[in-house]
Design an enzyme around this catalytic site. Structure first.
Site, PDB file in Angstrom:
ATOM      1  N   ASP A 177       3.748  -1.432   3.396  1.00 12.11           N
ATOM      2  CA  ASP A 177       2.394  -1.762   3.885  1.00 12.11           C
ATOM      3  C   ASP A 177       2.311  -3.259   4.106  1.00 12.11           C
ATOM      4  OD1 ASP A 177       2.108  -1.670   0.980  1.00 12.11           O
ATOM      5  OD2 ASP A 177       0.068  -2.139   1.572  1.00 12.11           O
ATOM      6  N   ASP A 182       4.695  -5.581  -0.985  1.00 14.13           N
ATOM      7  CA  ASP A 182       5.221  -4.945  -2.053  1.00 14.13           C
ATOM      8  C   ASP A 182       5.927  -4.022  -1.449  1.00 14.13           C
ATOM      9  OD1 ASP A 182       3.475  -2.770  -1.032  1.00 14.13           O
ATOM     10  OD2 ASP A 182       2.231  -2.979  -2.389  1.00 14.13           O
ATOM     11  N   TYR A 199      -5.455   1.823  -1.662  1.00 14.94           N
ATOM     12  CA  TYR A 199      -5.900   2.392  -0.319  1.00 14.94           C
ATOM     13  C   TYR A 199      -6.891   3.715  -0.841  1.00 14.94           C
ATOM     14  CZ  TYR A 199      -2.739  -0.718   1.714  1.00 14.94           C
ATOM     15  OH  TYR A 199      -2.144  -2.058   2.046  1.00 14.94           O
ATOM     16  N   GLU A 231      -1.362 -12.611   1.421  1.00 16.08           N
ATOM     17  CA  GLU A 231      -0.426 -11.459   1.852  1.00 16.08           C
ATOM     18  C   GLU A 231      -0.781 -10.754   3.243  1.00 16.08           C
ATOM     19  OE1 GLU A 231       0.702  -7.186  -0.732  1.00 16.08           O
ATOM     20  OE2 GLU A 231      -1.436  -8.318  -0.766  1.00 16.08           O
TER      21      GLU A 231
END
Length: 500
Positions: free
Chosen positions: A86, A89, A237, A477
């Site tokens: 995603d 990571d 999430y 990120e």
């Protein structure tokens, strides 16, 4: 993959200026493009190759990446190889991956005709996700919604190719429902079925058939996936907005893909219950109400489905809450002009909003209508201008004169919060870098050795400040769902300025 030389940059700028005559029929009347939107479009799609999990193909362009996660799913004796990581990571989260897929598909559905040579790459990016989602939904009334334990993954800083953390597999089923991730998965499959309808009819039919089955499961077995899988999906999430928005969104996509009265009736019967008239003005991987309103307004405005008349009003309310200067505006902008929703990955809201603005402008233009915000008239051109300003800020028209897309322009983030980008590549360092050893690279001030071209970072704070510190995941990120809607907005801008 490094940034262009000054000479090449100058050449690209001259080309941009030369070809910057706008396409008046598209509703744009600006004379000169601020940016090379075609270059940004190419890079925004290329980014997805850097996020790939699984066995990489021979034509992989992001060559510092290698195969990873080749045994994913084996913990439950299923094949879950493939899909996307995603963000920075090495976890495959099904909820944001499905939303990413839906938004890439919507980008192609609305603006694919403008993408020219990039259309094939965009469809490849979609198919990389849908091939995985088909695997994840292969068993009836079951969806494998995650591979990897984020709590364990996040205590390591290692390349996806070196992963040795446990590849935990999570699923939802009748006894452990997850309506929001199931309905979003249905939306992804249904929207993608439209993308491949002409180019690969058999694949398109397979996607649509699966979407119908998955939506029925989502609707029949209701419950939040955050309840059953809380320790694995929260706070990463967590579904904060509930699952009503995904049911409306999923039904909207199935109505569009099937043209069946079944889904139209479902929307008419359940729309208000599912929050169609709620005044939330944030569109993201968690909350789909705004997207559903805009999508359903097209059926009324363009396809003249009279029973969806109310969705023009619902969509207008969303627009009026975001347009600066109108009586009903409720949205904060930074001193530099950036739409600002929250500190954590704010640019995801910027790209999703820009996409909805250019998309709604397209529908309004086709139907010869405007938006009335408490007496203030907002035209399609105004929406496009606002969207362009947001994209231009992202690409470098901001107080720091910095592009927030990696590899675009001469000044962009060099220390993004991304494991694969920040660690030496396999070719540069063939030996394994284990879980803890990677933090030596994570904490260095050196620029990332691998350029994740096209990655859009979280972006600056409410004061337009950006630190370019790898440890600051809120700003540094990137994420797939930030790029996905940007693809559509960039395709529109590149086309409207005659760059593509």
């Amino acid at each position: 993959m490094a940034s262009s030389s000054p000479i090449i940059q100058l050449f690209l700028l001259l080309l941009t200026l030369f070809f910057a005559t706008p396409n008046v029929s598209a509703g744009h009347h600006r004379r000169i493009a601020s940016h090379n939107y075609r270059d940004a479009l190419t890079k925004s799609i290329l980014f997805f190759e850097g996020q790939r999990s699984g066995k990489l193909p021979p034509n992989q362009r992001m060559t510092w990446r290698r195969n990873s996660g080749l045994s994913d799913g084996s913990a439950m004796k299923v094949d879950l190889v493939g899909g996307y990581y995603d963000a920075g990571d090495n976890v495959k989260f099904g909820f944001p991956m499905a939303f990413t897929t839906t938004m890439l598909s919507w980008s192609v559905i609305e603006f694919g005709g403008m993408m020219k040579s990039e259309l094939g790459n965009a469809k490849t990016a979609i198919r990389w996700a849908t091939d995985y989602l088909l695997k994840a939904t292969a068993q009836p009334d079951t969806i494998y919604v995650q591979v990897g334990d984020p709590n364990k993954d996040h205590v390591c800083w290692e390349r996806p190719e070196d992963m040795d953390t446990q590849r935990t597999v999570l699923k939802i089923d009748r006894n452990h429902p997850g309506t929001e991730v199931a309905a979003e998965t249905a939306a992804a499959l249904a929207s993608a079925s439209l993308v491949f309808k002409k180019s690969d009819p058999a694949y398109s039919k397979k996607l649509l058939k699966r979407a119908i089955r998955v939506f029925a499961f989502a609707d029949k077995y209701r419950g939040s996936y955050s309840d059953g899988l809380k320790s694995y999906v929260c706070p990463f999430y967590c579904s904060y907005s509930g699952y009503q928005d995904e049911l409306l969104w999923g039904a909207a996509w199935l109505q569009k893909a099937t043209r069946s009265r079944t889904y139209l009736n479902y929307i008419q019967s359940n729309g208000v219950t599912l929050g169609a008239d709620e005044s939330d003005n944030t569109f993201s991987w968690d909350n789909k109400h705004a997207g559903a309103k805009i999508l359903l307004s097209k059926a009324f405005l363009v396809q003249k489905v009279q029973s969806l008349h109310d969705y023009k009003g619902h969509a207008d309310s969303f627009i009026c809450a975001l347009v600066p200067g109108v009586p009903s505006s409720q949205t904060q902008y930074t001193p530099g002009g950036l739409l600002f929703k929250m500190d954590n990955d704010n640019l995801q809201y910027v790209t999703s909003t820009a996409f909805l603005f250019v998309t709604y402008a397209k529908f309004l233009t086709k139907s010869h209508t405007v938006v009335n915000c408490g007496g203030a008239i907002v035209t399609p051109r105004r929406l496009r201008t606002i969207a362009q300003k947001q994209v231009d800020y992202l690409l470098g028209d901001n107080p720091l004169k910095m592009s927030y897309m990696v590899g675009y322009g001469s000044r962009y983030p060099r220390r993004i919060h991304h494991r694969g980008s920040s660690l030496p590549s396999i070719s540069a360092h063939p030996g394994k870098i284990d879980c803890g050893s990677g933090f030596a690279f994570m904490h260095t001030e050196n620029p990332n050795p691998n350029i994740l071209v096209g990655a859009v970072v979280g972006g600056p704070d409410e004061h337009d400040h950006y630190t370019d510190e790898r440890s600051d995941y809120t700003q540094a990120e990137p994420a797939t769902y930030t790029n996905a809607p940007l693809v559509g907005a960039l395709a529109y801008l590149a086309h409207s300025f005659g760059q593509i």
